[in-house]
Design a protein around this motif. Structure first.
Motif, short mmCIF file in Angstrom:
data_model
loop_
_atom_site.label_atom_id
_atom_site.label_comp_id
_atom_site.label_asym_id
_atom_site.label_seq_id
_atom_site.Cartn_x
_atom_site.Cartn_y
_atom_site.Cartn_z
N ARG A 122 0.83 -1.20 0.00
CA ARG A 122 0.00 0.00 0.00
C ARG A 122 0.87 1.25 0.00
O ARG A 122 0.56 2.24 -0.68
CB ARG A 122 -0.90 0.00 1.23
CG ARG A 122 -1.94 1.10 1.27
CD ARG A 122 -2.98 0.91 0.20
NE ARG A 122 -4.02 1.91 0.27
CZ ARG A 122 -4.97 2.05 -0.63
NH1 ARG A 122 -5.02 1.25 -1.67
NH2 ARG A 122 -5.89 3.00 -0.50
N TRP B 137 2.26 1.84 -3.58
CA TRP B 137 1.31 2.34 -4.56
C TRP B 137 0.78 3.73 -4.24
O TRP B 137 0.39 4.48 -5.14
CB TRP B 137 0.13 1.37 -4.68
CG TRP B 137 0.48 0.11 -5.42
CD1 TRP B 137 0.57 -1.14 -4.90
CD2 TRP B 137 0.82 0.00 -6.79
NE1 TRP B 137 0.95 -2.04 -5.87
CE2 TRP B 137 1.10 -1.37 -7.05
CE3 TRP B 137 0.90 0.91 -7.85
CZ2 TRP B 137 1.46 -1.84 -8.32
CZ3 TRP B 137 1.26 0.44 -9.11
CH2 TRP B 137 1.53 -0.92 -9.33
N THR B 138 0.75 4.10 -2.96
CA THR B 138 0.17 5.40 -2.58
C THR B 138 1.21 6.47 -2.26
O THR B 138 0.87 7.65 -2.22
CB THR B 138 -0.75 5.23 -1.37
OG1 THR B 138 -0.01 4.68 -0.27
CG2 THR B 138 -1.93 4.32 -1.70
#
Length: 332
Positions: free
Chosen positions: A233, A236-237
């Motif tokens: 996470r 990707w963020t």
């Protein structure tokens, strides 16, 4: 009696004052920045001599070159103009489609592999706990980038030699497969060439992306960790969005050369095998073959000019698309 000083009308004095102010500003500008222009001069001279003056050779693409005189300039002056004749001959043959298809298709694959694998490698290097291990892996990844294509072509030949190559001698027998004449069977080369190109250049892209990742403030990851975000996470963020400008810039630079094939890769690694031309002939090798084999410098120049113009159009188009999506990420 004291004589009065004549006054100059403001309308007449204003241009003179503006000229004096401009002169003062110019003097201050060159005094402040002149040393930088002096430092830039050697590189600028090299750029003009190596990149801009040779552009005059594009005129050869519109001539039917003759070789009556030992002087090249005399031959150029005496050669007749034929307009688009060289381009008509180039596009009338099937070679134009083959070299265009191969050049663009291979480079498109190279761009995707260099970007995706380069970012993945950079992330992997960044999460390594041991600094020594990270530096060791960077060195191993970067080593092929500094090797010439001649050396790498022999390494590839050690694997693909039909008689004593590693693949035919050791690997394929383990799977019960028959030996392959790699330099006569062209169907394998759309896989071999991207693999070799990625092996050679991935260290360069990984280090550039790694430099961008290292510059990300660690507080973003700490805040995400406190919120319960997993490593995937966070990638990707946080990681990918923050290095997006570098990814876009590197992609645009590669798109700018999508019509330029690495001559060493397509000539040296393939050993210029004629049986592979339908899958390995690109614009750069075609220009070389056209000049070396047929001596037709006019058609070779036409192919080179076609390559340059289309590449220029592609990079302008790609940059325009990026400006539409995200103006801050465009090159210009």
């Amino acid at each position: 009696m004291e004589q009065a000083t004549p006054t100059v009308p403001a309308a007449i004095d204003k241009p003179a004052r503006q000229a004096a102010r401009t002169k003062t500003l110019n003097q201050g500008y060159w005094k402040r920045y002149g040393v930088f222009y002096l430092m830039m001069a050697p590189a600028l001279i090299v750029l003009i001599v190596n990149n801009y003056i040779p552009m005059a050779g594009a005129l050869i693409a519109f001539k039917q070159m003759t070789y009556a005189s030992p002087s090249f300039m005399q031959n150029f002056m005496d050669s007749p103009w034929i307009g688009w004749g060289n381009f008509k001959y180039l596009f009338a043959s099937s070679d134009a489609w083959v070299i265009t298809r191969n050049t663009m298709a291979y480079n498109a694959v190279f761009i995707v592999l260099n970007t995706v694998i380069g970012v993945a490698m950079a992330i992997g290097l960044n999460v390594m706990r041991s600094r020594l291990q990270s530096k060791l892996h960077q060195t191993i990844l970067f080593l092929p980038y500094f090797m010439s294509w001649i050396i790498l072509s022999y390494l590839v030949y050690a694997f693909l030699n039909p008689d004593i190559g590693i693949l035919n001698k050791f690997v394929l027998p383990l799977f019960g497969a028959e030996p392959v004449d790699w330099y006569s069977d062209s169907k394998w080369w759309p896989l071999i060439l991207p693999l070799v190109n990625t092996w050679k250049g991935i260290g360069y892209y990984a280090v550039i992306f790694l430099a961008a990742i290292v510059g990300i403030d660690n507080e973003y990851y700490e805040a995400a960790h406190m919120d319960g975000a997993t490593k995937w996470r966070q990638i990707w963020t946080i990681t990918v969005p923050l290095i997006r400008p570098v990814i876009v810039t590197m992609t645009l630079l590669q798109i700018g050369r999508i019509f330029y094939a690495d001559f060493g890769l397509f000539f040296q690694v393939t050993r210029n095998a004629g049986a592979l031309y339908d899958k390995t002939l690109v614009i750069d090798t075609y220009v070389y073959q056209g000049f070396l084999v047929s001596g037709d410098i006019g058609m070779s120049s036409a192919a080179g000019l076609y390559q340059a113009v289309i590449g220029f159009i592609l990079v302008l188009t790609a940059n325009l698309v990026v400006r539409r999506v995200s103006k801050d990420d465009a090159l210009f």
